[in-house]
Design an enzyme around this catalytic site. Structure first.
Site, PDB file in Angstrom:
ATOM      1  N   HIS A 281      72.319  76.740  41.411  1.00  0.00           N
ATOM      2  CA  HIS A 281      71.664  77.387  42.565  1.00  0.00           C
ATOM      3  C   HIS A 281      72.388  78.669  42.982  1.00  0.00           C
ATOM      4  CE1 HIS A 281      69.230  73.833  42.708  1.00  0.00           C
ATOM      5  NE2 HIS A 281      70.234  73.055  43.096  1.00  0.00           N
ATOM      6  N   ASP A 332      65.762  70.733  37.293  1.00  0.00           N
ATOM      7  CA  ASP A 332      66.367  70.098  38.455  1.00  0.00           C
ATOM      8  C   ASP A 332      65.670  68.802  38.886  1.00  0.00           C
ATOM      9  OD1 ASP A 332      67.923  69.599  40.667  1.00  0.00           O
ATOM     10  OD2 ASP A 332      67.525  71.481  41.698  1.00  0.00           O
TER      11      ASP A 332
HETATM   12 ZN   LIG Z   1      70.509  69.421  41.157  1.00  0.00          ZN
END
Ligand SMILES: [Zn+2]
Length: 470
Positions: A281, A332
């Site tokens: 991220h 993810d």
């Molecule tokens: Zn993750």
């Protein structure tokens, strides 16, 4: 470890003789390319040929993309958290829903759900997955007899479906900054350093049957691991090191309150972050943090579909890429598994944030699709420790693993396109995958857009989800 619920792992390295009208090689596009595969690697690449009899013909070929960040079990809750709650919904309310969903999962469920996720990844054109694996213990929080019981289930799912696996066992010790106690919902994740060392040994054993698996590790986040613990973890592997960081503004506020520094700043100051690292991220960075992370050589692991789903924010893509930062993409939470879709949304989020077009292409005359694809290929391979990727490091070349994808050239969106225009059309203008065939180590796993074991894998996934919903 029981493999009885899975199809038998398939022998990799089947010989094959292919021919592509156009193929993206490590050095660029080539036309009329004969490809010979033996022992799982490309042994001959010859452009400028006509297809001879006995050679399997395809129109458009690409290298398979790495998916650098997955929590496979979360595929079981895809689409379940889209109802507005009584207070403002956020990552943190989603996390409560996720903890509730995983509470009931058995090892058989984990294997069934992971296999479904991996089939969908292969069908999307992903050929290696980085599994950021933090579900370790039984439902009451007690360790299984084999501490890597669930890692072995992930390995079994990868072996059965054929996707290449980089397993990243997750170290999770605390419920907040400064070594706070973990919460009851985290009981299936938590280990001390000694328990984690045993988990790493057991994980290595679980990966042994897979031909090109890689073992790394992952301190979950600065909330869940202290800098001292991270320093103790690093010698436990020579493989990649992944960590969630700066996904949420609340994490930035908590880190500032705890340390006086922002999360990426705190990590870069306190840990030896280098090209072995992948920061997942890294959404909320100052200009200085962005430049420092780019300089470190670490990969930024971007997960655009999940980040949009969770309302995380927008990664400073233009500044990071301009500073030479390396990045790749991951699915993810697996709310939607779509390789081309991740690349498109990465660019679109930059366009929305910058009110500009073709942001990630950086230089005049460059194709956005080609730039995103090659960045994700190189960044993903680095982040997943995918060595042996040919003389050029990444991409299709003699000596590289035969991990290939062909596009469905019958799609109207590809009509009249060539070269980089094919990538632009696949990523931005093609709905629903657009992949025809996928080979792993020369073994054709996907044909006509469908994995050869989809029916059996999907039946087990449906049975698990029906039971979990009951
Ligand atoms: Zn993750």
């Amino acid at each position: 470890m029981s493999l009885t619920t899975s199809p038998a792992p398939r022998p990799a390295g089947a010989p094959a003789r292919l021919w592509f009208e156009t193929l993206l090689l490590a050095e660029g596009w080539a036309q009329g390319v004969a490809v010979d595969i033996a022992g799982g690697v490309i042994v001959r690449l010859e452009p400028g040929t006509a297809p001879e009899a006995g050679r399997e013909r395809h129109a458009v070929g690409l290298p398979g993309l790495p998916n650098l960040h997955s929590h496979a079990f979360q595929r079981a809750m895809a689409g379940l958290s889209q109802v507005r709650g009584p207070s403002a919904d956020s990552f943190w309310t989603w996390r409560e829903a996720m903890y509730a969903a995983l509470d009931r999962m058995t090892p058989e469920d984990v294997e069934a759900v992971a296999a479904q996720a991996y089939v969908e990844m292969l069908e999307a054109g992903f050929t290696r997955v980085g599994e950021f694996h933090y579900l370790h213990h039984d439902r009451d929080g007690a360790p299984y007899a084999d501490p890597a019981e669930l890692g072995a289930r992930i390995a079994a799912a990868a072996g059965a479906t054929g996707i290449a696996l980089t397993l990243l066992p997750v170290f999770y010790a605390h419920g907040g900054f400064g070594g706070q106690a973990s919460m009851p919902g985290q009981r299936r994740f938590v280990n001390g350093l000694d328990g984690f060392a045993r988990l790493m040994e057991a994980s290595a054993r679980a990966l042994a049957p897979l031909p090109d698996a890689v073992l790394g590790l992952a301190p979950h986040s600065l909330r869940a691991a202290t800098l001292e613990e991270i320093a103790a973890l690093l010698p436990m592997t020579a493989g990649p090191v992944h960590m969630h960081v700066a996904e949420q503004t609340r994490e930035v506020e908590d880190c500032l309150a705890f340390s006086g520094r922002r999360p990426v700043e705190y990590l870069l100051d306190g840990a030896a972050v280098d090209p072995r690292w992948c920061l997942i991220h890294a959404t909320h960075m100052s200009e200085a943090e962005t430049a420092r992370l780019a300089l470190s050589g670490a990969v930024a692991g971007l997960c655009p579909i999940t980040e949009a789903d969770l309302g995380d924010g927008i990664f400073p893509g233009a500044a990071f890429a301009s500073a030479g930062g390396r990045y790749g993409v991951g699915s993810d939470s697996n709310v939607r598994i779509d390789a081309a879709g991740e690349l498109a949304l990465l660019e679109y989020s930059q366009r929305l944030g910058n009110r500009a077009r073709n942001v990630m292409a950086l230089a005049p005359g460059r194709s956005t699709g080609r730039t995103l694809f090659e960045a994700a290929l190189a960044g993903g391979a680095q982040a997943l420790g995918a060595t042996g990727a040919g003389p050029a490091g990444v991409g299709l070349a003699v000596g590289a693993p035969a991990d290939l994808v062909s596009l469905d050239a019958g799609r109207a969106s590809l009509a009249g396109r060539s070269g980089d225009g094919l990538l632009d059309a696949w990523i931005f203008a093609t709905r629903g995958g657009g992949v025809d065939c996928v080979w792993r180590r020369g073994d054709k796993l996907v044909a006509g857009g469908t994995h050869r074991d989809r029916a059996a894998v999907e039946a087990r996934f449906r049975a698990s989800l029906t039971r979990l919903a009951g």
